[in-house]
Design an enzyme around this catalytic site. Structure first.
Site, PDB file in Angstrom:
ATOM      1  N   GLU A  69       0.832  -1.211   0.000  1.00 64.33           N
ATOM      2  CA  GLU A  69       0.000   0.000   0.000  1.00 64.33           C
ATOM      3  C   GLU A  69       0.862   1.254   0.000  1.00 64.33           C
ATOM      4  O   GLU A  69       0.346   2.366  -0.161  1.00 64.33           O
ATOM      5  CB  GLU A  69      -0.922   0.010   1.230  1.00 64.33           C
ATOM      6  CG  GLU A  69      -1.988  -1.070   1.189  1.00 64.33           C
ATOM      7  CD  GLU A  69      -2.838  -1.090   2.454  1.00 64.33           C
ATOM      8  OE1 GLU A  69      -3.816  -0.320   2.513  1.00 64.33           O
ATOM      9  OE2 GLU A  69      -2.512  -1.853   3.383  1.00 64.33           O
ATOM     10  N   SER A 127       1.782 -10.448   3.183  1.00 66.40           N
ATOM     11  CA  SER A 127       1.704  -9.833   4.517  1.00 66.40           C
ATOM     12  C   SER A 127       2.478 -10.674   5.533  1.00 66.40           C
ATOM     13  O   SER A 127       3.363 -11.443   5.165  1.00 66.40           O
ATOM     14  CB  SER A 127       0.233  -9.735   4.940  1.00 66.40           C
ATOM     15  OG  SER A 127      -0.313 -11.025   5.132  1.00 66.40           O
ATOM     16  N   ASN A 149      -6.604 -19.765  -2.834  1.00 67.12           N
ATOM     17  CA  ASN A 149      -6.487 -20.112  -4.258  1.00 67.12           C
ATOM     18  C   ASN A 149      -5.205 -20.918  -4.425  1.00 67.12           C
ATOM     19  O   ASN A 149      -4.337 -20.884  -3.555  1.00 67.12           O
ATOM     20  CB  ASN A 149      -6.389 -18.818  -5.098  1.00 67.12           C
ATOM     21  CG  ASN A 149      -5.213 -17.954  -4.659  1.00 67.12           C
ATOM     22  OD1 ASN A 149      -5.298 -17.231  -3.647  1.00 67.12           O
ATOM     23  ND2 ASN A 149      -4.107 -18.037  -5.366  1.00 67.12           N
ATOM     24  N   HIS A 190      -8.536 -11.236  -6.943  1.00 63.95           N
ATOM     25  CA  HIS A 190      -8.829 -10.905  -5.541  1.00 63.95           C
ATOM     26  C   HIS A 190     -10.247 -11.356  -5.177  1.00 63.95           C
ATOM     27  O   HIS A 190     -10.507 -11.740  -4.040  1.00 63.95           O
ATOM     28  CB  HIS A 190      -8.667  -9.395  -5.320  1.00 63.95           C
ATOM     29  CG  HIS A 190      -8.800  -8.971  -3.878  1.00 63.95           C
ATOM     30  ND1 HIS A 190      -7.963  -9.459  -2.884  1.00 63.95           N
ATOM     31  CD2 HIS A 190      -9.665  -8.135  -3.271  1.00 63.95           C
ATOM     32  CE1 HIS A 190      -8.325  -8.922  -1.719  1.00 63.95           C
ATOM     33  NE2 HIS A 190      -9.353  -8.128  -1.925  1.00 63.95           N
TER      34      HIS A 190
HETATM   35  N1  HPA Z   1      -0.199 -14.844  -4.094  1.00 59.86           N
HETATM   36  C1  HPA Z   1       0.105 -13.832  -3.267  1.00 59.86           C
HETATM   37  N2  HPA Z   1      -0.726 -13.391  -2.332  1.00 59.86           N
HETATM   38  C2  HPA Z   1      -1.913 -14.007  -2.200  1.00 59.86           C
HETATM   39  C3  HPA Z   1      -2.296 -15.062  -3.030  1.00 59.86           C
HETATM   40  C4  HPA Z   1      -1.383 -15.510  -4.040  1.00 59.86           C
HETATM   41  O1  HPA Z   1      -1.650 -16.451  -4.804  1.00 59.86           O
HETATM   42  N3  HPA Z   1      -3.544 -15.444  -2.631  1.00 59.86           N
HETATM   43  C5  HPA Z   1      -3.888 -14.637  -1.604  1.00 59.86           C
HETATM   44  N4  HPA Z   1      -2.905 -13.763  -1.336  1.00 59.86           N
END
Ligand code: HPA
Length: 274
Positions: free
Chosen positions: A85, A211, A234, A246
């Site tokens: 950010e 993070s 994912n 997202h």
């Molecule tokens: N990569 C990076 N950050 C993430 C991912 C990802 O596949 N999924 C959720 N945050």
């Protein structure tokens, strides 16, 4: 960030709390609902807190919520600050210093992450056993304040083994299947390329996100015990033949919400706080 700012912020928050929190919670993308379930809660929006940065991502609310979870006094961050950010590493980790100053002893960090390990599936929960910092930065760079922690802090047990063991027992009691693995912290905000994911896999990563690593470094610096939980939202890039979004991340975290809530409740309920 000067230590006096940490103290000022902690004083401001302390005046608004009924009980001193022992457990800190940092709630990641789509996981902030947990804070809505606290009893006798007090809410402080980040905008009102002196020296606190503001949260800008959709799915992150941006407030501190204090209260009781399963009878234990907790302080939750509903929404965190991300390096991508544009905040400095010091800003991203400022709330962790404040938590320490408030007397918190255990930090539970949560996040949404992409699954690198092909045994994982979207919707899995993963206990973070260790991390790899790929952010190209470190929140401890700069002069060290010895009252906060050592110049060269040990990171050989960044995630407390007893807490991991405790969480595994909780999962077993609840019949929730949890994975365990290594979290790789990337700066983002672009998701990884398929080649980067193949590389991270060879380096020993099981999940990847944007993070957690900075907060956990500072937590270790100040002597907080850490438990980390990733929600595999994912499969990481290139593992399945589909693009990442997202929206998918948020959708999956919503689906595992019930298990996530039950899991954290059980962990907190039976946690021995000194
Ligand atoms: N990569 C990076 N950050 C993430 C991912 C990802 O596949 N999924 C959720 N945050």
């Amino acid at each position: 960030m000067e230590f006096s700012k940490v103290q000022e912020t902690a004083d401001f928050i302390r005046q608004r709390l009924q009980t001193a929190p022992k457990i800190g919670l940092i709630l990641g993308s789509g996981l902030g609902v947990l804070a809505d379930e606290l009893q006798d809660s007090a809410v402080i929006p980040y905008q009102k807190i002196p020296h606190f940065p503001q949260s800008t991502v959709a799915g992150h609310k941006g407030q501190l919520v204090s209260g009781h979870l399963e009878g234990q006094p907790v302080l939750a961050m509903q929404g965190r600050f991300h390096y991508y950010e544009g905040y400095s590493m010091k800003q991203v980790t400022f709330p962790v210093r404040v938590m320490k100053e408030l007397g918190i002893e255990i930090l539970i960090v949560t996040n949404a992450a992409g699954g690198i390990n092909e045994q994982f599936s979207p919707g899995d929960l993963m206990l973070i056993e260790d991390h790899i910092n790929m952010m190209g930065n470190n929140p401890l760079i700069g002069s060290n304040h010895d009252e906060e922690g050592p110049r060269f802090p040990d990171m050989s047990e960044a995630y407390d083994r007893k807490l991991i063991q405790h969480a595994r027992q909780c999962a077993e009691r609840l019949g929730i299947n949890v994975q365990q693995g290594v979290y790789v912290g990337n700066s983002g905000p672009s998701y990884e390329t398929a080649a980067e994911i193949r590389m991270l896999n060879r380096l020993g990563g099981d999940a990847v996100g944007m993070s957690t690593v900075p907060e956990v470094i500072v937590a270790n610096h100040t002597g907080l015990k850490v438990l980390g939980i990733s929600c595999i939202s994912n499969m990481a890039a290139g593992i399945l033949d589909q693009p990442l979004s997202h929206d998918e991340v948020i959708e999956t975290t919503e689906k595992v919400r019930e298990d996530f809530l039950r899991f954290v409740r059980e962990i907190v309920k039976t946690m021995a706080v000194m």
